[in-house]
Design a protein around this motif. Structure first.
Motif, mmCIF file in Angstrom:
data_model
loop_
_atom_site.group_PDB
_atom_site.id
_atom_site.type_symbol
_atom_site.label_atom_id
_atom_site.label_comp_id
_atom_site.label_asym_id
_atom_site.label_seq_id
_atom_site.Cartn_x
_atom_site.Cartn_y
_atom_site.Cartn_z
ATOM 1 N N GLY A 22 0.993 18.605 7.911
ATOM 2 C CA GLY A 22 2.154 19.344 8.404
ATOM 3 C C GLY A 22 1.872 20.828 8.452
ATOM 4 N N LEU A 23 1.843 21.456 7.291
ATOM 5 C CA LEU A 23 1.527 22.876 7.152
ATOM 6 C C LEU A 23 0.105 23.012 6.632
ATOM 7 C CD1 LEU A 23 3.165 25.627 7.389
ATOM 8 C CD2 LEU A 23 3.408 25.491 4.910
ATOM 9 N N ALA A 24 -0.664 23.932 7.215
ATOM 10 C CA ALA A 24 -2.038 24.145 6.749
ATOM 11 C C ALA A 24 -2.038 24.654 5.309
ATOM 12 C CB ALA A 24 -2.744 25.130 7.666
ATOM 13 N N THR A 25 -3.134 24.453 4.609
ATOM 14 C CA THR A 25 -3.201 24.813 3.190
ATOM 15 C C THR A 25 -3.058 26.305 2.947
ATOM 16 O OG1 THR A 25 -5.622 24.828 3.370
ATOM 17 C CG2 THR A 25 -4.589 22.804 2.559
ATOM 18 N N ASP A 26 -3.314 27.135 3.970
ATOM 19 C CA ASP A 26 -3.160 28.580 3.811
ATOM 20 C C ASP A 26 -1.764 29.054 4.226
ATOM 21 O OD1 ASP A 26 -3.223 28.342 6.540
ATOM 22 O OD2 ASP A 26 -4.970 29.636 6.866
ATOM 23 N N GLY A 27 -0.861 28.103 4.477
ATOM 24 C CA GLY A 27 0.505 28.445 4.845
ATOM 25 C C GLY A 27 0.716 28.670 6.334
ATOM 26 N N GLY A 28 -0.350 28.541 7.109
ATOM 27 C CA GLY A 28 -0.236 28.741 8.547
ATOM 28 C C GLY A 28 0.168 27.472 9.272
ATOM 29 N N LEU A 29 0.383 27.595 10.577
ATOM 30 C CA LEU A 29 0.746 26.465 11.419
ATOM 31 C C LEU A 29 -0.465 26.037 12.232
ATOM 32 C CD1 LEU A 29 3.491 27.838 10.689
ATOM 33 C CD2 LEU A 29 4.326 27.094 12.914
ATOM 34 N N VAL A 131 7.930 12.455 3.764
ATOM 35 C CA VAL A 131 8.197 13.401 4.852
ATOM 36 C C VAL A 131 9.292 14.347 4.394
ATOM 37 C CG1 VAL A 131 8.815 13.638 7.283
ATOM 38 C CG2 VAL A 131 7.614 11.591 6.506
ATOM 39 N N LEU A 132 8.966 15.639 4.288
ATOM 40 C CA LEU A 132 9.893 16.651 3.793
ATOM 41 C C LEU A 132 10.329 17.527 4.970
ATOM 42 C CD1 LEU A 132 11.111 17.632 1.087
ATOM 43 C CD2 LEU A 132 9.189 19.229 0.909
ATOM 44 N N VAL A 133 11.640 17.640 5.176
ATOM 45 C CA VAL A 133 12.151 18.270 6.389
ATOM 46 C C VAL A 133 13.295 19.218 6.081
ATOM 47 C CG1 VAL A 133 13.110 17.857 8.685
ATOM 48 C CG2 VAL A 133 11.631 16.146 7.644
ATOM 49 N N ALA A 134 13.239 20.430 6.637
ATOM 50 C CA ALA A 134 14.378 21.351 6.648
ATOM 51 C C ALA A 134 15.033 21.257 8.014
ATOM 52 C CB ALA A 134 13.913 22.785 6.386
ATOM 53 N N THR A 135 16.365 21.242 8.036
ATOM 54 C CA THR A 135 17.053 21.096 9.318
ATOM 55 C C THR A 135 18.259 22.017 9.414
ATOM 56 O OG1 THR A 135 18.128 19.546 10.834
ATOM 57 C CG2 THR A 135 18.452 19.158 8.476
ATOM 58 N N PHE A 199 5.023 22.692 0.130
ATOM 59 C CA PHE A 199 3.708 22.443 0.713
ATOM 60 C C PHE A 199 2.621 23.336 0.107
ATOM 61 C CE2 PHE A 199 6.144 20.292 4.022
ATOM 62 C CZ PHE A 199 5.370 19.168 4.186
ATOM 63 N N MET A 200 3.028 24.418 -0.520
ATOM 64 C CA MET A 200 2.057 25.301 -1.162
ATOM 65 C C MET A 200 1.896 24.987 -2.652
ATOM 66 S SD MET A 200 1.036 27.085 1.342
ATOM 67 C CE MET A 200 0.065 28.330 0.499
ATOM 68 N N ASP A 201 2.615 23.978 -3.147
ATOM 69 C CA ASP A 201 2.607 23.610 -4.563
ATOM 70 C C ASP A 201 1.493 22.581 -4.806
ATOM 71 O OD1 ASP A 201 3.112 22.476 -7.082
ATOM 72 O OD2 ASP A 201 5.264 22.786 -6.914
ATOM 73 N N ALA A 213 8.121 16.998 9.080
ATOM 74 C CA ALA A 213 8.509 16.559 10.421
ATOM 75 C C ALA A 213 9.250 17.661 11.164
ATOM 76 C CB ALA A 213 9.373 15.305 10.338
ATOM 77 N N ASN A 214 9.248 18.870 10.608
ATOM 78 C CA ASN A 214 9.805 20.003 11.346
ATOM 79 C C ASN A 214 8.888 20.346 12.510
ATOM 80 O OD1 ASN A 214 10.982 20.637 8.374
ATOM 81 N ND2 ASN A 214 12.303 21.484 9.963
ATOM 82 N N SER A 215 9.341 21.245 13.350
ATOM 83 C CA SER A 215 8.506 21.638 14.489
ATOM 84 C C SER A 215 7.283 22.426 14.048
ATOM 85 C CB SER A 215 9.326 22.453 15.498
ATOM 86 O OG SER A 215 9.924 23.572 14.890
ATOM 87 N N ILE A 216 7.148 22.703 12.740
ATOM 88 C CA ILE A 216 5.898 23.274 12.256
ATOM 89 C C ILE A 216 4.781 22.237 12.350
ATOM 90 C CG2 ILE A 216 6.978 24.970 10.732
ATOM 91 C CD1 ILE A 216 6.425 23.132 8.359
ATOM 92 N N ASN A 217 5.134 20.943 12.434
ATOM 93 C CA ASN A 217 4.115 19.888 12.532
ATOM 94 C C ASN A 217 3.612 19.807 13.965
ATOM 95 O OD1 ASN A 217 2.822 17.217 12.754
ATOM 96 N ND2 ASN A 217 3.609 16.910 10.682
#
Length: 436
Positions: A22-29, A131-135, A199-201, A213-217
């Motif tokens: 979903g999110l890259a390990t460095d916090g990027g997309l 699957v973790l999602v903010a909406t 995701f950074m934890d 599953a946010n649009s960051i994916n």
């Protein structure tokens, strides 16, 4: 295809890895290492193709053999079982209706594609994926229904308490099964921040196979190119020699980013209009070249209430962080709540067509664009992101009339809401997830 982070500090990933992380390990997309291109001949062959054939052609370019063609075609066929109508209002003005999926919102396109891909990869690895999602509204319900019953997956939705419509909340909180709804005592930006922190934890990621599953994916973003490609080819057929202009209601900017990708791939698109509400950080950037996000403001177009949109990082990447290059392709216009209500009424009076508040923002932004850009005579489509019945209160305020609620929505309204209260403190979320 290889995908890498917009922050450029993490290891490049395959489609599978990028989808499941979903999110890259460095916090990027994640973004594609190269934007796939369609030649003039390839575009010509797709001009009269059905929607699913266009979707498959695009997905295949991003996949590059990672999933077999037969399996990829099965994913596409299972996802897009509904129509994408292009409705003409007047000469050169259209509405592309993206709300004919299961939850009557455009998020169904991305969420269903991602759900089926995730299920495919989870089955391949014999893994339980969380699957973790903010909406801010429609994303959550689309994800919930997209993943409902998908083996080897479970979904946790975070939504801002009191800041989504009643119907949206009912869709979020009544799915049950492998879907859990967390009602956060904050705004959408708080929900999005909590998801990013998760995701950074490192400890949490060791315990759970987390994905978003946010649009960051990236696998939510890829299918959003499909309906721009489809719409542009439909408009080109109706207006030979012209290219499409799309007016896009914009909140987290994933929808618009999908359109930009379709344009860069070679589909006949000339320009974009980004319609924002009071949350106008990107609109101001396009005008001034300075990105200064403000706290989120609540509006009638609630799914667009995003003060610091995540997908803007992708847009900056695609345009080399050059706001002039971005502004050459995208014009931004902010639309007030009063203008939104006025537009719903005016469109109904002129065309007998009922728009939800988000679509009305897109229509008003198109009008503002045309008032100052007479040189653009290309056909324009407003991307209609939700069925008006999902925003009954706003429609009643604008038109002073009741509208028919589709049976599938009425059924949801009659169910009992089930949600778990959650604070904006990340420790509380982490503790909850650790107990799953």
């Amino acid at each position: 295809m290889i995908f890498y982070s917009t922050n450029k500090k993490s290891t490049p990933a395959s489609l599978k890895k990028a989808t499941l992380e979903g999110l890259a390990t460095d916090g990027g997309l994640y973004v594609p290492s190269d934007i796939p291109r369609f030649s003039t001949d390839e575009i010509e062959l797709l001009k009269e193709a059905p929607f699913n054939h266009i979707a498959f052609a695009i997905a295949k370019k991003f996949n590059e053999g990672e999933i077999s063609d037969d399996s990829l075609w099965e994913v596409v066929e299972n996802c897009f079982t509904f129509k994408t109508p292009l409705v003409g209002l007047e000469k050169s003005t259209y509405v592309e209706e993206l709300f004919h999926g299961p939850t009557l919102a455009f998020k169904d396109y991305g969420a269903r594609f991602l759900a089926h891909l995730t299920g495919y990869f989870a089955k391949e690895d014999h893994t339980l994926i969380t699957v973790l999602v903010a909406t801010s509204g429609d994303t959550g319900s689309a994800v919930a229904y997209g993943f409902k019953g998908v083996p080897n997956t479970r979904v946790v939705l975070l939504y801002p308490s009191g800041k989504v419509s009643r119907l949206q909340e009912q869709q979020l909180t009544t799915v049950g099964g492998n879907v859990t709804a967390l009602e956060v005592s904050g705004d959408f930006d708080d929900c999005q921040r909590l998801v990013k922190q998760a995701f950074m934890d490192a400890e949490l990621k060791q315990r759970l196979a987390l994905t978003s599953a946010n649009s960051i994916n990236i696998s939510r973003l890829i299918p959003q190119t499909f309906y721009y490609a489809w719409g542009s080819l439909q408009l080109a057929a109706r207006h030979p020699g012209k290219k499409a202009v799309f007016s896009v209601p914009s909140g987290n900017y994933g929808n618009l980013t999908g359109g930009v990708l379709a344009k860069m791939m070679g589909f006949p698109i000339n320009h974009f209009i980004a319609g924002s509400n009071a949350n106008d950080s990107v609109t101001r950037y396009l005008e001034e070249g300075r990105y200064e996000p403000n706290p989120t403001v609540a509006t009638l177009s609630s799914a667009m209430d995003v003060g610091n949109p995540s997908n803007f990082a992708r847009l900056r990447h695609f345009y080399g962080d050059d706001y002039r290059a971005m502004a050459a392709d995208i014009s931004g216009y902010a639309v007030t709540d009063n203008e939104t209500i006025e537009t719903i009424g005016a469109v109904y009076d002129r065309f007998g067509y009922i728009m939800d508040p988000h679509t009305a923002v897109g229509f008003r932004a198109l009008e503002k664009f045309r008032a100052t850009n007479e040189i653009f005579d290309d056909p324009a489509a407003v991307m209609s992101t939700a069925h008006p019945a999902k925003f009954i209160e706003a429609i009643k305020k604008a038109l002073d009339m009741e509208i028919t609620i589709p049976d599938r929505l009425q059924e949801v309204l009659d169910r009992r809401k089930v949600s778990i209260p959650m604070s904006t403190n990340y420790r509380d979320l982490a503790a909850f997830l650790m107990k799953l």
